[in-house]
Design a protein around this motif. Structure first.
Motif: not given
Length: 393
Positions: A303-329
């Protein structure tokens, strides 16, 4: 000296298994992982390994036999896909709680229903909370390399946990690519001999493995499992550094692709990462500052390493090849969003479900995700944060 070959992902995994020469392999066939034990059983029949191959009556039995062999002090492996992993469900938790460093080659395939034999990550994502280490592969080379490194990570005395090496069904498992293999003796020396500290067949140390735990002990066992996962992060980096010295190939928790000045970043796992890189290159040629994070180690989550890699971006798109059925993420989206929140990073965030049941993932479809990110940056609003990509109608 490396050996140049053309292999499918299943052949690459089976070749790594042959070079590792485990004591026991127990398996039951299921598409698209069937070829792995098929190839390996031929190595056993032709005396190319010293392994005992155990053909069993179900996937539950395959994991049970692998657990028994590992508990007895053997280096043990298996392979499965989709519903086969689901049939192992009970035993996945047993393997982790018993701190058994066995390895599973998972060829990712959609869980039913509807009935489908093609790629998505619903099998691995369902097992993400079982206490295993999970490595994902972008291509055949990474599948081979991850398997060669697997036991060095899982057998470390600070870890002692089962490990799952994932590759996308059919896309990697049956697709043939150029690959560089290490020589057999190099792999043998790299992996080393397995010398368990505690095991059932040690007559000088009687012990029980997997006994009933009363309430005063269960939470402590889970906390120890969590600590072992945390320990595996450093171990993985150390093993990757040793692997780079013998192969020239560098690995970490994830790969940052053209992220040095990225305004728009995609976070993705598996074979679609290669398609995403092509989309990034096309956008960069037009002056758009696109980047990509390809997650390799999903559990434990860096987690901390990924956050550091993304700290300067404007928009993040996260790609899930599955469905959790929680209607949120989705599961990857939830972990990335949590990492950003904990780090105090306020980039705009959108989560996509894509590629379910083998739905095609193209450069054009992933380019559209970057176009959506650019609209979000321009408008200042995200709108619907949980979306489906390439949905018909």
């Amino acid at each position: 000296m490396s050996i140049r070959e053309r292999l499918s992902g299943n052949e690459a995994i089976a070749t790594a298994m042959r070079q590792i020469n485990p004591d026991v392999v127990a398996a039951f066939p299921i598409t698209p992982s069937t070829e792995i034990p098929q190839y390996f059983s031929s190595y056993v029949a032709n005396d190319k390994v010293d392994s005992v191959f155990v053909p069993v009556e179900s996937e539950h039995s395959a994991m049970s036999a692998t657990i028994g062999a590992s508990a007895a002090g053997a280096r043990a492996m298996t392979a499965t896909s989709s519903c086969g992993l689901a049939y192992m469900w009970e035993m996945l938790y047993v393997a982790a709680s018993d701190r058994l460093p066995l390895a599973l080659a998972l060829v990712n395939r959609a869980l039913s229903g509807p009935i489908n034999i093609n790629c998505d990550h619903s099998d691995a994502m369902g097992a993400r909370d079982a206490g295993w280490i999970q490595l994902f592969s972008e291509n055949n080379q990474e599948a081979y390399d991850n398997m060669v490194m697997a036991f060095r990570i899982s057998e470390h005395p600070d870890v002692r946990l089962p490990i799952m090496v994932c590759q996308d069904g059919f896309i990697i498992s049956h697709g043939v690519e150029n690959i560089e293999l290490l020589e057999d003796d190099v792999v043998k020396n790299f992996v080393g001999e397995y010398r368990p500290e505690h095991y059932l067949l040690n007559a000088s140390e009687p012990l029980a493995i997997g006994p009933y735990a009363n309430p005063p002990y269960v939470m402590e066992a889970k906390r120890a499992n969590l600590q072992a996962l945390e320990n595996s992060k450093k171990v993985m980096l150390d093993v990757a550094a040793d692997f780079e010295r013998i192969s020239g190939r560098k690995y970490s928790f994830f790969e940052s692709y053209r992220m040095e000045d990225a305004d728009y970043a995609m976070v993705i796992m598996g074979s679609a990462a290669g398609t995403g890189k092509d989309a990034v290159d096309a956008l960069r040629s037009m002056g758009i500052r696109a980047g990509l994070i390809k997650v390799r180690m999903f559990r434990p989550f860096p987690a901390s390493q990924i956050a550091e890699a993304l700290k300067n971006v404007k928009v993040v798109a996260c790609m899930d090849r599955t469905e959790s059925f929680n209607t949120v993420t989705g599961p990857l989206g939830a972990d990335v969003r949590c990492a950003l929140y904990d780090a105090g990073i306020h980039a705009k965030f959108v989560n996509y479900v894509y590629g379910l049941g083998g739905r095609d993932v193209t450069v054009a479809s992933l380019t559209s995700v970057y176009e959506d990110m650019m609209k979000i940056a321009a408008d200042g609003t995200v709108g619907q944060t949980y979306r489906y990509l390439s949905l018909k109608g």
